[in-house]
Design a protein around this motif. Structure first.
Motif, PDB file in Angstrom:
ATOM      1  N   ASP A  87      -1.105   1.282  20.132  1.00  0.00           N
ATOM      2  CA  ASP A  87      -1.801   0.006  20.334  1.00  0.00           C
ATOM      3  C   ASP A  87      -1.253  -1.074  19.410  1.00  0.00           C
ATOM      4  OD1 ASP A  87      -3.354   1.188  22.260  1.00  0.00           O
ATOM      5  OD2 ASP A  87      -5.119   1.434  20.971  1.00  0.00           O
ATOM      6  N   LEU A  88      -1.005  -0.706  18.168  1.00  0.00           N
ATOM      7  CA  LEU A  88      -0.467  -1.680  17.224  1.00  0.00           C
ATOM      8  C   LEU A  88       0.979  -2.038  17.552  1.00  0.00           C
ATOM      9  CD1 LEU A  88      -2.016  -0.338  13.908  1.00  0.00           C
ATOM     10  CD2 LEU A  88      -2.627  -2.430  15.130  1.00  0.00           C
ATOM     11  N   SER A  89       1.730  -1.108  18.136  1.00  0.00           N
ATOM     12  CA  SER A  89       3.123  -1.421  18.473  1.00  0.00           C
ATOM     13  C   SER A  89       3.201  -2.367  19.663  1.00  0.00           C
ATOM     14  CB  SER A  89       3.911  -0.144  18.763  1.00  0.00           C
ATOM     15  OG  SER A  89       3.599   0.366  20.030  1.00  0.00           O
ATOM     16  N   GLU A  90       2.228  -2.315  20.550  1.00  0.00           N
ATOM     17  CA  GLU A  90       2.234  -3.212  21.705  1.00  0.00           C
ATOM     18  C   GLU A  90       1.989  -4.661  21.305  1.00  0.00           C
ATOM     19  OE1 GLU A  90      -0.569  -1.592  24.459  1.00  0.00           O
ATOM     20  OE2 GLU A  90       0.673   0.166  24.859  1.00  0.00           O
ATOM     21  N   ARG A  91       1.452  -4.877  20.132  1.00  0.00           N
ATOM     22  CA  ARG A  91       1.205  -6.237  19.660  1.00  0.00           C
ATOM     23  C   ARG A  91       2.417  -6.842  18.968  1.00  0.00           C
ATOM     24  NH1 ARG A  91      -4.333  -5.476  16.485  1.00  0.00           N
ATOM     25  NH2 ARG A  91      -4.161  -7.720  16.239  1.00  0.00           N
ATOM     26  N   ARG A  92       3.482  -6.081  18.843  1.00  0.00           N
ATOM     27  CA  ARG A  92       4.694  -6.550  18.166  1.00  0.00           C
ATOM     28  C   ARG A  92       5.711  -7.038  19.171  1.00  0.00           C
ATOM     29  NH1 ARG A  92       1.281  -6.037  15.144  1.00  0.00           N
ATOM     30  NH2 ARG A  92       1.129  -4.856  13.264  1.00  0.00           N
ATOM     31  N   LYS A  93       6.520  -8.009  18.755  1.00  0.00           N
ATOM     32  CA  LYS A  93       7.598  -8.520  19.609  1.00  0.00           C
ATOM     33  C   LYS A  93       8.960  -8.035  19.146  1.00  0.00           C
ATOM     34  CE  LYS A  93       4.950 -10.964  22.211  1.00  0.00           C
ATOM     35  NZ  LYS A  93       4.474 -10.332  23.393  1.00  0.00           N
ATOM     36  N   GLU A  95      11.743  -5.670  18.755  1.00  0.00           N
ATOM     37  CA  GLU A  95      12.088  -4.481  19.541  1.00  0.00           C
ATOM     38  C   GLU A  95      12.413  -3.282  18.646  1.00  0.00           C
ATOM     39  OE1 GLU A  95      12.125  -2.320  22.828  1.00  0.00           O
ATOM     40  OE2 GLU A  95      11.586  -4.419  22.749  1.00  0.00           O
ATOM     41  N   ALA A  96      13.115  -3.512  17.541  1.00  0.00           N
ATOM     42  CA  ALA A  96      13.468  -2.393  16.651  1.00  0.00           C
ATOM     43  C   ALA A  96      12.218  -1.750  16.069  1.00  0.00           C
ATOM     44  CB  ALA A  96      14.386  -2.887  15.533  1.00  0.00           C
ATOM     45  N   LEU A  97      11.252  -2.554  15.685  1.00  0.00           N
ATOM     46  CA  LEU A  97      10.003  -2.026  15.138  1.00  0.00           C
ATOM     47  C   LEU A  97       9.214  -1.285  16.217  1.00  0.00           C
ATOM     48  CD1 LEU A  97       8.070  -1.811  12.741  1.00  0.00           C
ATOM     49  CD2 LEU A  97       7.121  -4.025  13.421  1.00  0.00           C
ATOM     50  N   ARG A  98       9.173  -1.829  17.414  1.00  0.00           N
ATOM     51  CA  ARG A  98       8.444  -1.180  18.504  1.00  0.00           C
ATOM     52  C   ARG A  98       9.043   0.179  18.847  1.00  0.00           C
ATOM     53  NH1 ARG A  98       6.948  -5.052  23.374  1.00  0.00           N
ATOM     54  NH2 ARG A  98       5.848  -3.155  23.903  1.00  0.00           N
ATOM     55  N   VAL A  99      10.350   0.274  18.842  1.00  0.00           N
ATOM     56  CA  VAL A  99      11.008   1.558  19.149  1.00  0.00           C
ATOM     57  C   VAL A  99      10.633   2.608  18.110  1.00  0.00           C
ATOM     58  CG1 VAL A  99      13.262   2.699  19.218  1.00  0.00           C
ATOM     59  CG2 VAL A  99      12.901   0.581  20.481  1.00  0.00           C
ATOM     60  N   GLU A 157      11.214  10.221   8.953  1.00  0.00           N
ATOM     61  CA  GLU A 157      12.371   9.311   8.953  1.00  0.00           C
ATOM     62  C   GLU A 157      12.063   8.058   9.773  1.00  0.00           C
ATOM     63  OE1 GLU A 157      15.628  11.603  10.422  1.00  0.00           O
ATOM     64  OE2 GLU A 157      15.566  13.010   8.751  1.00  0.00           O
ATOM     65  N   HIS A 158      11.413   8.231  10.913  1.00  0.00           N
ATOM     66  CA  HIS A 158      11.053   7.081  11.744  1.00  0.00           C
ATOM     67  C   HIS A 158      10.014   6.195  11.049  1.00  0.00           C
ATOM     68  CE1 HIS A 158      13.470   8.380  15.063  1.00  0.00           C
ATOM     69  NE2 HIS A 158      12.808   9.523  15.185  1.00  0.00           N
ATOM     70  N   ILE A 159       9.085   6.814  10.330  1.00  0.00           N
ATOM     71  CA  ILE A 159       8.093   6.038   9.588  1.00  0.00           C
ATOM     72  C   ILE A 159       8.771   5.218   8.507  1.00  0.00           C
ATOM     73  CG2 ILE A 159       6.172   6.232   7.955  1.00  0.00           C
ATOM     74  CD1 ILE A 159       5.118   8.542   9.665  1.00  0.00           C
ATOM     75  N   THR A 160       9.714   5.818   7.800  1.00  0.00           N
ATOM     76  CA  THR A 160      10.440   5.092   6.763  1.00  0.00           C
ATOM     77  C   THR A 160      11.211   3.918   7.360  1.00  0.00           C
ATOM     78  OG1 THR A 160      10.643   7.129   5.489  1.00  0.00           O
ATOM     79  CG2 THR A 160      12.135   5.327   4.917  1.00  0.00           C
ATOM     80  N   THR A 164      10.477  -0.044   6.619  1.00  0.00           N
ATOM     81  CA  THR A 164      11.572  -0.905   6.149  1.00  0.00           C
ATOM     82  C   THR A 164      11.686  -2.142   7.025  1.00  0.00           C
ATOM     83  OG1 THR A 164      12.754   1.036   5.323  1.00  0.00           O
ATOM     84  CG2 THR A 164      14.043  -0.981   5.646  1.00  0.00           C
ATOM     85  N   ARG A 165      11.618  -1.957   8.335  1.00  0.00           N
ATOM     86  CA  ARG A 165      11.699  -3.097   9.254  1.00  0.00           C
ATOM     87  C   ARG A 165      10.494  -4.015   9.091  1.00  0.00           C
ATOM     88  NH1 ARG A 165      14.801  -6.729  11.286  1.00  0.00           N
ATOM     89  NH2 ARG A 165      13.989  -7.569  13.210  1.00  0.00           N
ATOM     90  N   LEU A 166       9.320  -3.445   8.892  1.00  0.00           N
ATOM     91  CA  LEU A 166       8.115  -4.240   8.671  1.00  0.00           C
ATOM     92  C   LEU A 166       8.256  -5.072   7.402  1.00  0.00           C
ATOM     93  CD1 LEU A 166       5.244  -4.806   9.750  1.00  0.00           C
ATOM     94  CD2 LEU A 166       4.462  -2.916   8.326  1.00  0.00           C
TER      95      LEU A 166
END
Length: 177
Positions: A87-93, A95-99, A157-160, A164-166
Motif C-alpha cells: 500500500d505504501l509503495s503504491e503511493r510512490r512515484k 520507480e526504483a523505490l517501488r520495485v 538486501e532489498h530493504i537496505t 538507501t533510495r528513500l
C-alpha cells in the motif's frame, strides 16, 4: 546616433532591477518544479514507510536467527506486513523505490509460503528413539527453515536498497542528511 547610444547608457540602471526580479522569479519556478518532482517521487508519509521497512527488517532478522512456523506469521502484528508495504509503495512515484518495496513484500509472502505448518505437541520419552517418520519430518522442517532464511537474506538486501533510495529522495527534497 550618439543620442541613441547615450540614452541606453543613461537608462540601463532603470532596467537592471526588473531583469533581476525576472531571473529570480524564473529561478524560483524552476526550483519549485524540481522540488515538487522529488516530493511526488518521495510520496506521502515517508516516515510511515521507514517504520514499516524497519519493522520488516527486524522480522526478517528474526526469521534468519530462528526459522518460523506459519502460526508466527499469523500474529496480528505481522499479518499485515506485506500488505502495508504494498500500500505504501503504491503511493510512490519513484520507480526504483517501488520495485524494491514490491520485492520486499513478495519476499514476505514467499517466506510465509515456505513456513512449515504448526507443529503438533509431540510427547517423546527420553529412552525412546525417534522414529524414521519423525526424523524425516524434522529434516523437512529444517530444510524449509533454511529456504526461509535464504529468502529473508535477499529481502534484507532489498530493504537496505529501499532505505538507501528513500534517504536519497529525502536529501533531494527535504535536505535531510
Amino acid at each position: 546616433m550618439t543620442l541613441a547610444a547615450s540614452s541606453f547608457w543613461d537608462d540601463w540602471p532603470k532596467f537592471v532591477p526588473g531583469w533581476l526580479a525576472f531571473v529570480a522569479t524564473v529561478g524560483t519556478w524552476i526550483y519549485k518544479a524540481w522540488t515538487r518532482r522529488h516530493t511526488v517521487a518521495l510520496g506521502a508519509a515517508d516516515d510511515e514507510l521507514r517504520e514499516a521497512l524497519e519493522a520488516a527488517r527486524t522480522r526478517f532478522e528474526d526469521i534468519i536467527a530462528q526459522g518460523r512456523r506459519a502460526d508466527w506469521f499469523m500474529d496480528e502484528k505481522r499479518r499485515e506486513t506485506a500488505r502495508k508495504i504494498r500500500d505504501l509503495s503504491e503511493r510512490r512515484k519513484d520507480e526504483a523505490l517501488r520495485v524494491e518495496l514490491t520485492k520486499v513484500a513478495d519476499a514476505w509472502d514467499e517466506t510465509f509460503a515456505l513456513a512449515p505448518g504448526a507443529g503438533g505437541p509431540w510427547v517423546r520419552f527420553m529412552d525412546q528413539p525417534s522414529t524414521p517418520q519423525e526424523r524425516a519430518e524434522s529434516a523437512r522442517v529444517q530444510a524449509q527453515f533454511g529456504k526461509e532464511a535464504d529468502v529473508a537474506r535477499t529481502a534484507l538486501e532489498h530493504i537496505t536498497t529501499a532505505l538507501t533510495r528513500l534517504n536519497e529522495l529525502e536529501r533531494k527534497t527535504l535536505g535531510r542528511s
